[in-house]
Design an enzyme around this catalytic site. Structure first.
Site, mmCIF file in Angstrom:
data_model
loop_
_atom_site.group_PDB
_atom_site.id
_atom_site.type_symbol
_atom_site.label_atom_id
_atom_site.label_comp_id
_atom_site.label_asym_id
_atom_site.label_seq_id
_atom_site.Cartn_x
_atom_site.Cartn_y
_atom_site.Cartn_z
ATOM 1 N N THR A 384 0.460 -0.803 -0.035
ATOM 2 C CA THR A 384 -0.005 0.167 -0.099
ATOM 3 C C THR A 384 1.156 0.854 0.307
ATOM 4 O OG1 THR A 384 -1.775 -1.173 1.465
ATOM 5 C CG2 THR A 384 -1.928 1.138 1.125
ATOM 6 N N THR A 402 -4.085 2.124 -2.347
ATOM 7 C CA THR A 402 -4.009 1.105 -2.072
ATOM 8 C C THR A 402 -4.426 0.531 -3.179
ATOM 9 O OG1 THR A 402 -3.654 -1.144 -1.520
ATOM 10 C CG2 THR A 402 -5.953 -0.153 -0.758
ATOM 11 N N SER A 456 -7.154 -1.920 7.078
ATOM 12 C CA SER A 456 -6.168 -1.646 8.548
ATOM 13 C C SER A 456 -5.181 -0.396 8.140
ATOM 14 C CB SER A 456 -4.920 -3.114 8.348
ATOM 15 O OG SER A 456 -5.353 -3.904 8.592
HETATM 16 N N1 GLY Z 1 -5.604 -3.297 1.342
HETATM 17 C C1 GLY Z 1 -4.320 -3.387 2.746
HETATM 18 C C2 GLY Z 1 -5.720 -2.578 3.380
HETATM 19 O O1 GLY Z 1 -5.694 -2.066 3.061
HETATM 20 O O2 GLY Z 1 -5.485 -2.627 5.015
#
Ligand code: GLY
Length: 573
Positions: A384, A402, A456
């Site tokens: 990300t 991301t 996250s």
């Molecule tokens: N794809 C990682 C997140 O959104 O936490």
């Protein structure tokens, strides 16, 4: 543009002698990273790529505010940092105006309207691992372009044309790739060929890439021009939407024209909490990050971390026990608030978090199976990207964005020249049952049509005595929350400057698996022995997080932390 950027690079000169002295002293003691240009009074940009940071500072110097610069950086990252920068993905923004107004923008991807709970299961009901990770079916409806339009309409000062133009220039004229990128692009060849018929317009697959090779992306430049001319409709309708839908038909993906047309970014009320007198302003659900960050801070606040010392055995033990409990909660209780009633108030109650720590035992690690039987999602991708920006008025933007995996689903939209995300893998593919990693996923985060998958990502802004103090965030999948947490305590508890706090070695625990992951030398050998004797399983791993952060010093300068784990670059003026 190129001339301006060269000029800007030459102008990386601090404005006062005092600042010069501080910068010199920091350099001598090795506290500034190779890509950290020091402290500045007017504005600062920290991103994962030097070219994107140059774009951000160019927009600020042109008279744009932090949101203008953020929009320009988001588009620039889609060109110069295609493994995570994107227009085919999504993200979150936390904003604080110079006057103290705060806001949060959710431009997370959504499941297509025809998505279904069991779409990644085989006929026996078992998850088919690669289906949610690679190819067309792994992509959620992208949110980044809608998010940037929304942010710019609400807070932008420069014209839309001006903020999109630098990315077009970079795509059309090309930019010199870094050494790290040359290795990545060379390694990507086979995977891209497998997924994209006739190769891809994103990179020339016949090339062997080297540091400073010029990467030109003509199709992406054309897509950006449509976005520049037509705003949201330039991506979600017309030729680009047609290309996405054609891609979906070719690769049996689900995204339709209606899915694209119906996509909306959502303004949400940021989560706020306090830690040792500092105010934390952070991202609410669909992110799990904000709630978990404040839970972690509340859980450790009663303990004298400063007295114990950075990464001492006592500090690590308390933090690991807090992380174990918070990640168990995350797995059980967090999902898209438009679909699931997240018990936000209860989770953010300091009394609740204190009570959760009550069964913590100094003599031995609490086994994770004794912590609230919850459910947690499997391994999350760590690819990300985060950027932090402050302008000369003091407006601040913290954006994490991301594609999920590195280069997302690896699907390059033919004719569009951009990558699609594989964000569907952030859903619990099979709630209540073990996934490929032996973990189980939560009901709150089950797949449903038009639902956002749990994240996250934790873009965060910290205030001290009502004034801007820190802008912070990082990539790192499930380690995002613990990296942001450690960066904050590194400054607040351990008196580190921003660059040192960002570079400091980190560790991570997430309830399941019941293991403490540590960067090399993060914890000294004596502390490691003591922790192991108490039953903690310590596992060495590679880099944790790539934090890009800005600190407002007591002497009124902006101080940056550009993570030395990547090509991250801080520029100011
Ligand atoms: N794809 C990682 C997140 O959104 O936490």
């Amino acid at each position: 543009m190129q001339r301006t950027i060269k000029l800007l690079t030459k102008l990386k000169i601090s404005s006062t002698l005092i600042v010069l002295v501080i910068v010199f002293a920091s350099c001598v003691s090795g506290q500034l990273g190779k890509n950290n240009s020091g402290e500045f009074k007017n504005g600062m940009v920290v991103t994962a790529h030097p070219e994107a940071s140059k774009v951000g500072i160019y927009i600020l110097k042109k008279g744009g505010n932090a949101v203008d610069a953020a929009v320009a950086v988001q588009f620039a990252l889609a060109v110069v940092y295609p493994n995570a920068g994107n227009i085919g993905g999504g993200g979150f923004m936390v904003y604080r105006s110079a006057k103290g107004e705060v806001n949060a923008l959710d431009f997370r991807e959504k499941a297509a309207a025809s998505a279904s709970r069991d779409m990644y299961l085989d006929s026996a009901g078992n998850p088919v691992v690669d289906k949610s990770l690679f190819g067309h079916l792994a992509a959620g409806v992208p949110g980044s372009v809608a998010g940037m339009v929304e942010a710019h309409q609400k807070y932008g000062k420069l014209s839309w044309r001006e903020v999109v133009q630098p990315a077009i220039d970079l795509a059309e004229n090309g930019f010199k790739i870094t050494k790290r990128q040359s290795a990545e692009l060379n390694g990507l060849h086979r995977k891209l060929m497998d997924i994209n018929i006739n190769g891809t317009a994103m990179v020339n697959l016949e090339s062997t890439w080297q540091e400073n090779s010029l990467l030109v992306q003509t199709e992406l430049a054309n897509t950006l021009k449509l976005i520049q001319q037509k705003g949201k409709a330039g991506f979600y309708e017309g030729a680009v939407a047609d290309s996405i839908v054609a891609e979906m038909q070719r690769g049996k993906g689900l995204i339709t024209k209606e899915d694209l047309k119906n996509y909306r970014a959502v303004w949400r009320k940021p989560i706020t909490g306090s830690y040792r007198g500092y105010k934390i302003i952070t991202m609410p659900p669909t992110s799990s990050g904000g709630i978990a960050l404040i839970q972690l801070l509340q859980s450790v606040e009663p303990y004298p971390l400063k007295k114990w010392g950075h990464n001492s055995d006592s500090t690590v033990q308390v933090i690991v026990e807090a992380e174990r409990r918070v990640y168990a909660d995350r797995a059980t209780h967090l999902g898209d608030p438009d679909f699931y009633s997240v018990p936000q108030k209860e989770l953010l109650d300091p009394v609740y978090n204190k009570r959760r720590m009550a069964n913590f035992n100094w003599a031995a690690a609490t086994p994770s199976d004794q912590i609230l039987a919850g459910v947690i999602k499997g391994k999350e991708s760590e690819e990300t990207t985060h950027f932090s920006i402050v302008d000369h008025e003091g407006n601040a933007v913290s954006i994490t964005t991301t594609l999920n995996g590195s280069y997302g689903s690896l699907v390059v939209v033919k004719g569009g020249g951009f990558l699609l995300n594989n964000e569907m893998d952030d859903f619990s593919v099979k709630p209540g049952a073990p996934n490929m990693y032996g973990l189980v996923g939560g009901e709150a985060n089950a797949i449903a049509p038009n639902k956002r998958m749990l994240s996250s990502m934790t873009p965060t802004i910290v205030e001290k005595e009502g004034k801007l103090f820190m802008v912070v965030g990082t990539p790192g999948g499930s380690t995002i929350i613990t990296s942001v947490f450690q960066t904050i305590i590194n400054v607040v508890d351990f008196d580190m400057n921003m660059q040192v706090a960002v570079a400091a070695k980190k560790f991570h625990h997430q309830w399941l698996p019941d293991e403490v992951y540590v960067e090399k030398d993060a914890i000294d050998s004596l502390s490691t022995q003591k922790l192991e004797a108490k039953g903690y399983k310590i596992i060495n791993r590679g880099a944790i997080g790539r934090v890009d952060a800005i600190l407002k010093t007591t002497w009124g300068a902006y101080q940056a932390g550009a993570d030395p784990r990547g090509d991250d670059t801080a520029l100011g003026y």
